[in-house]
Design an enzyme around this catalytic site. Structure first.
Site, PDB file in Angstrom:
ATOM      1  CB  CYS A 112      -0.930   0.004   1.207  1.00 31.10           C
ATOM      2  SG  CYS A 112      -2.071  -1.394   1.220  1.00 31.10           S
ATOM      3  CG  HIS A 402      -6.168   1.660  -0.267  1.00 31.09           C
ATOM      4  ND1 HIS A 402      -4.999   2.316  -0.627  1.00 31.09           N
ATOM      5  CD2 HIS A 402      -5.775   0.482   0.310  1.00 31.09           C
ATOM      6  CE1 HIS A 402      -3.957   1.579  -0.286  1.00 31.09           C
ATOM      7  NE2 HIS A 402      -4.400   0.459   0.271  1.00 31.09           N
ATOM      8  CB  CYS A 432      -0.211   0.393   7.879  1.00 33.34           C
ATOM      9  SG  CYS A 432      -1.909   0.388   7.247  1.00 33.34           S
TER      10      CYS A 432
END
Length: 448
Positions: A112, A402, A432
Site C-alpha cells: 500500500c 484505496h 501502513c
C-alpha cells in the site's frame, strides 16, 4: 475487451501530471523555522493529480497528457497486483503516453505504500544529482486483476507445451480433472502468516479495545468529511476525463455517507460472527491512478513553476507482520519527527492512510499509550495522538478509496493542498502496508 481496458488504463496512468501546474490558493503560512539545510538540495512537489478513485467494477480509466515529452528525466511508478504483460508498467505507460523513449522508467512495489516508494525514489535521484525532474506515481486496477489457473493446471499446460507426440498430448489432456479448473484468485493476505489483512485488523482492534461503535463512528466521519470536501471543490487533484464509449468521470464514486443505524446492521466481514470489522468500516477495492511531478527547486523555478510544497524527511519502518501488521504510522511518526527535529505540536496537517477504521483507531491508541511507547518504541513516554481537528479533514481511504499502488501520492498531494488552504507550514503523511511495513514523511508548505 477487459484486457484492452486494463492495458489502456495502465498505459495512460503516468500522463496524469499533464499541464496542470499551479493556480491554487495564496495563503500566508504560519511563521516557523524552515527545514531547509545548507548544502542539501531543496526538492519540491510541483503538482499532483489523480483520476477519480472508483469502486472496483464500476468504471474504467483513461487520460491524456500535455506535459512535454522531454520535460522529465525519469519516470517511476508503483503498483501492487501486476499484470504479467506489463510488469514494468512505468515503462509501458511512459511509451504509451508519448514520452520520449530516451526517458528511463521503472516500477516499484511495496504494497500500500508503493507510490510512496516511487516518490522517495524520485527524491533520492534528485538529491544525488542524477535528475532534476521526475514523474512519480502509482496505479491499481482491481476491476481486472490477473487470475491464475491452479498449480496442477499450470503444470499440465506447461507439460503440454513440451509434448512432442500426439499420444503425449492426448495423455496429458486426459489427465485433466475438474479440480484442475479451479482458479487461484488474488487474496489480500499475508504470505508469511496466511492471514487476511481484514482478519489482522479485527484482531488489532480487539487488542487495543477498539469497539465496533468507535470504528463505525470513524468511518462515518471519513465519508462525511469527504463528501463535504468534494462538494466544496477542495479535491482539486481529481481530473475529469472522458472514457472512450462511456460518460465523463469527474469524481470519486465511493463516498457514501450513511448512518450509524445502517452501518450497525452489517455483519462482521472477517472474524465471524463476533468480529467488529465490516464492509462499512473498511476501505473498498478501488480502481485509480495518481501522479506527482517532483523537481529540484532550482529546476522548477527555472521552468516557471510555483511549487506546492517541499518534500522533506521521510522514513520506512518494519515490524512483526503477525500482531503489528498495521501499526506502521505508530512506528514511523516518531522517527520522522525526530529526523526533522520537530514535535507533534509542530504539525499542522495530518494525513494517515485509512485501511480500516479499526486500524486507524488502534494506531491512535498506541500512539497515546505510555506503555506502548516504553515497551515497543523504546521511548520514555507516549508519542501522542494527532489532534482530530488536524486529522484527515478531507476524508481518507475509507471514503475516497484505496487503489493500492496510488494512495501515497494522494496523501502527499492532499497535505500540500491542505497546507495552502489552512495556512499551515508542516504536514505529516503516514501509512501502513502489508508485510508489517510502514512509511512516514514530513512535507513543508512552499512560501506563498
Amino acid at each position: 475487451m477487459a484486457s484492452m481496458l486494463l492495458n489502456t488504463m495502465r498505459l495512460i496512468s503516468i500522463s496524469l501530471t499533464a499541464c496542470y501546474c499551479l493556480t491554487f490558493l495564496s495563503v500566508q503560512t504560519k511563521s516557523k523555522k524552515t527545514l531547509s539545510r545548507p548544502g542539501v538540495k531543496n526538492i519540491v512537489l510541483v503538482e499532483g493529480v489523480r483520476t477519480p478513485f472508483l469502486l472496483s467494477g464500476t468504471t474504467s480509466l483513461a487520460g491524456r497528457t500535455g506535459l512535454s515529452k522531454d520535460a522529465v528525466d525519469y519516470i517511476i511508478y508503483g503498483t501492487v497486483i501486476q499484470e504479467v504483460k506489463t510488469s514494468n508498467v512505468a515503462r509501458e505507460a511512459s511509451l504509451g503516453a508519448g514520452f520520449s523513449d530516451k526517458i528511463p522508467s521503472h516500477t516499484v512495489t511495496m504494497a500500500c505504500i508503493s507510490s510512496n516508494v516511487a516518490m522517495t525514489s524520485a527524491v533520492g535521484l534528485i538529491a544525488a544529482g542524477q535528475c532534476d525532474s521526475v514523474v512519480a506515481g502509482g496505479v491499481e486496477f482491481m476491476s481486472d486483476v490477473p487470475i491464475r489457473h491452479s498449480r496442477k493446471m499450470r503444470k499440465t499446460m506447461l507439460s503440454l507445451n513440451k509434448a512432442k507426440t500426439l499420444g503425449q498430448r492426448l495423455s496429458l489432456i486426459g489427465s485433466i480433472r475438474m479440480a484442475h479448473l479451479s482458479p487461484e484468485l488474488p487474496a489480500v493476505a499475508e504470505f508469511s502468516t496466511a492471514e487476511s489483512m481484514g482478519h489482522s485488523a479485527d484482531r488489532l482492534a480487539a487488542a487495543f479495545g477498539v469497539s465496533r461503535v468507535e470504528q463505525d463512528e470513524f468511518a462515518l466521519r471519513s465519508h462525511t468529511l469527504a463528501k463535504s470536501a468534494q462538494d466544496a471543490g477542495l479535491l482539486k487533484d481529481v481530473i475529469s476525463f472522458k472514457v472512450p464509449g462511456r460518460d465523463i468521470v469527474s469524481k470519486d464514486n465511493g463516498i457514501r455517507p450513511s448512518s450509524m443505524e445502517q452501518m450497525g446492521r452489517l455483519k462482521a466481514a472477517f472474524i465471524k460472527p463476533h468480529g467488529t470489522v465490516t464492509a462499512a468500516n473498511s476501505s473498498f477495492l478501488t480502481d485509480g491512478a495518481s501522479a506527482v511531478l517532483v523537481m529540484s527547486e532550482e529546476k522548477a523555478l527555472a521552468m516557471g513553476y510555483k511549487p506546492k510544497a517541499y518534500l522533506r524527511d521521510f522514513v520506512y519502518v518494519s515490524q512483526d507482520p503477525k500482531d503489528q501488521l498495521l501499526l506502521g504510522p505508530t512506528y514511523g511518526t516518531p522517527k520522522v519527527l525526530e529526523r526533522a527535529g520537530l514535535a507533534m505540536s509542530d504539525i499542522d496537517v495530518f494525513e494517515f492512510h485509512e485501511a480500516f477504521a479499526g486500524q486507524i483507531m488502534a494506531n491512535l491508541k498506541a500512539m497515546d499509550s505510555d506503555w506502548f511507547g516504553q515497551t515497543y518504541l523504546g521511548r520514555k513516554s507516549k508519542v501522542g495522538a494527532p489532534p482530530m481537528e488536524k486529522f484527515n479533514l478531507w476524508g481518507g481511504s475509507l471514503s475516497l478509496g484505496h487503489p493500492f499502488g496510488a494512495t501515497g501520492c494522494r496523501l502527499v498531494t492532499t497535505v500540500a493542498h491542505r497546507l495552502q488552504k489552512e495556512g499551515g507550514q508542516y504536514g505529516l503523511v503516514a501509512a501502513c502496508a502489508a508485510g508489517g511495513q510502514g512509511h512516514a514523511m514530513v512535507i513543508e508548505a512552499y512560501p506563498q
